[in-house]
Design a protein around this motif. Structure first.
Motif, PDB file in Angstrom:
ATOM      1  N   THR A  66       0.825  -1.206   0.000  1.00 59.13           N
ATOM      2  CA  THR A  66       0.000   0.000   0.000  1.00 59.13           C
ATOM      3  C   THR A  66       0.862   1.259   0.000  1.00 59.13           C
ATOM      4  O   THR A  66       0.364   2.342  -0.275  1.00 59.13           O
ATOM      5  CB  THR A  66      -0.952   0.025   1.214  1.00 59.13           C
ATOM      6  N   ASP A  67       2.149   1.112   0.328  1.00 62.13           N
ATOM      7  CA  ASP A  67       3.071   2.235   0.300  1.00 62.13           C
ATOM      8  C   ASP A  67       4.435   1.736  -0.157  1.00 62.13           C
ATOM      9  O   ASP A  67       4.737   0.555  -0.050  1.00 62.13           O
ATOM     10  CB  ASP A  67       3.165   2.912   1.668  1.00 62.13           C
ATOM     11  N   GLY A 123      13.954   9.400   2.169  1.00 64.18           N
ATOM     12  CA  GLY A 123      12.498   9.311   2.275  1.00 64.18           C
ATOM     13  C   GLY A 123      11.762  10.506   1.713  1.00 64.18           C
ATOM     14  O   GLY A 123      10.581  10.700   1.994  1.00 64.18           O
ATOM     15  N   ASN A 124      12.416  11.307   0.889  1.00 60.75           N
ATOM     16  CA  ASN A 124      11.787  12.522   0.368  1.00 60.75           C
ATOM     17  C   ASN A 124      10.895  12.297  -0.844  1.00 60.75           C
ATOM     18  O   ASN A 124      10.346  13.243  -1.396  1.00 60.75           O
ATOM     19  CB  ASN A 124      12.851  13.578   0.054  1.00 60.75           C
ATOM     20  N   SER A 125      10.747  11.057  -1.256  1.00 62.13           N
ATOM     21  CA  SER A 125       9.817  10.707  -2.331  1.00 62.13           C
ATOM     22  C   SER A 125       9.259   9.331  -2.021  1.00 62.13           C
ATOM     23  O   SER A 125      10.015   8.377  -1.828  1.00 62.13           O
ATOM     24  CB  SER A 125      10.530  10.716  -3.686  1.00 62.13           C
ATOM     25  N   ARG A 126       7.928   9.234  -1.965  1.00 63.54           N
ATOM     26  CA  ARG A 126       7.296   7.952  -1.629  1.00 63.54           C
ATOM     27  C   ARG A 126       5.933   7.848  -2.277  1.00 63.54           C
ATOM     28  O   ARG A 126       5.332   8.846  -2.663  1.00 63.54           O
ATOM     29  CB  ARG A 126       7.192   7.780  -0.127  1.00 63.54           C
ATOM     30  N   LEU A 127       5.459   6.627  -2.394  1.00 62.56           N
ATOM     31  CA  LEU A 127       4.127   6.346  -2.915  1.00 62.56           C
ATOM     32  C   LEU A 127       3.262   5.885  -1.754  1.00 62.56           C
ATOM     33  O   LEU A 127       3.714   5.089  -0.925  1.00 62.56           O
ATOM     34  CB  LEU A 127       4.192   5.259  -3.991  1.00 62.56           C
ATOM     35  N   THR A 128       2.032   6.366  -1.691  1.00 62.88           N
ATOM     36  CA  THR A 128       1.119   5.983  -0.608  1.00 62.88           C
ATOM     37  C   THR A 128      -0.263   5.669  -1.173  1.00 62.88           C
ATOM     38  O   THR A 128      -0.556   5.975  -2.329  1.00 62.88           O
ATOM     39  CB  THR A 128       0.986   7.117   0.438  1.00 62.88           C
ATOM     40  N   SER A 129      -1.083   5.066  -0.338  1.00 65.44           N
ATOM     41  CA  SER A 129      -2.485   4.755  -0.675  1.00 65.44           C
ATOM     42  C   SER A 129      -2.610   3.986  -1.985  1.00 65.44           C
ATOM     43  O   SER A 129      -3.537   4.217  -2.760  1.00 65.44           O
ATOM     44  CB  SER A 129      -3.310   6.046  -0.744  1.00 65.44           C
ATOM     45  N   LEU A 130      -1.673   3.078  -2.232  1.00 66.88           N
ATOM     46  CA  LEU A 130      -1.694   2.308  -3.481  1.00 66.88           C
ATOM     47  C   LEU A 130      -2.840   1.297  -3.466  1.00 66.88           C
ATOM     48  O   LEU A 130      -2.999   0.543  -2.517  1.00 66.88           O
ATOM     49  CB  LEU A 130      -0.355   1.604  -3.697  1.00 66.88           C
ATOM     50  N   ARG A 131      -3.616   1.315  -4.539  1.00 62.85           N
ATOM     51  CA  ARG A 131      -4.709   0.352  -4.748  1.00 62.85           C
ATOM     52  C   ARG A 131      -4.421  -0.369  -6.058  1.00 62.85           C
ATOM     53  O   ARG A 131      -4.464   0.233  -7.132  1.00 62.85           O
ATOM     54  CB  ARG A 131      -6.055   1.085  -4.817  1.00 62.85           C
ATOM     55  N   SER A 142       1.580  10.220  -4.852  1.00 62.88           N
ATOM     56  CA  SER A 142       3.024  10.404  -4.826  1.00 62.88           C
ATOM     57  C   SER A 142       3.300  11.590  -3.907  1.00 62.88           C
ATOM     58  O   SER A 142       2.805  12.695  -4.153  1.00 62.88           O
ATOM     59  CB  SER A 142       3.542  10.684  -6.237  1.00 62.88           C
ATOM     60  N   LEU A 143       4.038  11.351  -2.836  1.00 59.78           N
ATOM     61  CA  LEU A 143       4.417  12.419  -1.906  1.00 59.78           C
ATOM     62  C   LEU A 143       5.867  12.788  -2.172  1.00 59.78           C
ATOM     63  O   LEU A 143       6.750  11.932  -2.076  1.00 59.78           O
ATOM     64  CB  LEU A 143       4.256  11.966  -0.459  1.00 59.78           C
ATOM     65  N   VAL A 144       6.101  14.056  -2.504  1.00 52.82           N
ATOM     66  CA  VAL A 144       7.436  14.508  -2.868  1.00 52.82           C
ATOM     67  C   VAL A 144       7.768  15.773  -2.085  1.00 52.82           C
ATOM     68  O   VAL A 144       6.985  16.728  -2.071  1.00 52.82           O
ATOM     69  CB  VAL A 144       7.533  14.790  -4.388  1.00 52.82           C
ATOM     70  N   ASN A 145       8.933  15.771  -1.442  1.00 50.53           N
ATOM     71  CA  ASN A 145       9.408  16.925  -0.692  1.00 50.53           C
ATOM     72  C   ASN A 145      10.017  17.929  -1.667  1.00 50.53           C
ATOM     73  O   ASN A 145      10.849  17.554  -2.502  1.00 50.53           O
ATOM     74  CB  ASN A 145      10.458  16.486   0.333  1.00 50.53           C
ATOM     75  N   ASP A 146       9.611  19.190  -1.575  1.00 50.77           N
ATOM     76  CA  ASP A 146      10.174  20.205  -2.471  1.00 50.77           C
ATOM     77  C   ASP A 146      11.572  20.661  -2.041  1.00 50.77           C
ATOM     78  O   ASP A 146      12.258  21.358  -2.783  1.00 50.77           O
ATOM     79  CB  ASP A 146       9.241  21.404  -2.611  1.00 50.77           C
ATOM     80  N   CYS A 147      12.007  20.252  -0.838  1.00 53.63           N
ATOM     81  CA  CYS A 147      13.350  20.568  -0.330  1.00 53.63           C
ATOM     82  C   CYS A 147      13.665  22.071  -0.407  1.00 53.63           C
ATOM     83  O   CYS A 147      14.794  22.471  -0.682  1.00 53.63           O
ATOM     84  CB  CYS A 147      14.421  19.752  -1.055  1.00 53.63           C
TER      85      CYS A 147
END
Length: 155
Positions: free
Chosen positions: A60-61, A69-77, A92-97
């Motif tokens: 799921t993630d 950890g500045n780029s990750r996938l979440t809530s995968l169905r 897709s959660l991405v940190n703009d840094c």
């Protein structure tokens, strides 16, 4: 004097990162050689290998940027998990840094994930891992990325 302060700040950040990594590594020891339950026929199981070298089926993630950890996938169905490919929708959660990663902001984008090119996994030859991931941002994604991005996956 300003350089000395910057050096102290850099050393403190490095120490915090090291402590976090050491704590994570020692907090919950894992069995390195325990793949997921075998499928009916050897070589027929398809897995996604994560940052900890764990074989995952329909996660799921998933962390893309293992180092920070500045780029990750979440809530995968997952709508498909097959012999040649797998497809999911999620975020897709991405940190703009900005101005730097520790002070950055995470932004969330809808994403379609496609896994392809199953290959034998050298750590568990009875399993095949997906060796390529394609991310499609249907509504646009991070400004530094194209609408469709393809990554080779580790094995």
């Amino acid at each position: 004097m300003r350089t000395h302060g910057m050096t102290k700040a850099a050393a403190l950040c490095a120490a915090l990162v090291f402590a976090a990594l050491a704590g994570t590594a020692s907090a919950a020891p894992e069995k390195a050689s325990s793949p997921p339950r075998a499928a009916a026929q050897p070589g027929s199981e398809r897995v996604l290998v994560d940052c900890s070298w764990k074989a995952r089926v329909r996660p799921t993630d998933f962390v893309l940027a293992c180092g920070d950890g500045n780029s990750r996938l979440t809530s995968l169905r997952w709508s498909h998990w097959g012999a040649h490919s797998a497809v999911a929708e999620g975020r897709s959660l991405v940190n703009d840094c900005d101005p730097y990663c520790a002070a950055g902001t995470f932004h969330s984008y809808p994403v379609v994930v496609r896994l392809e090119r199953p290959e034998r996994w050298s750590r568990h030859p009875d399993l095949r891992h997906y060796a390529r991931m394609t991310l499609t941002y249907p509504e646009g994604g991070p400004e530094h990325l194209a609408r469709v991005v393809t990554y080779p996956l580790w094995s």
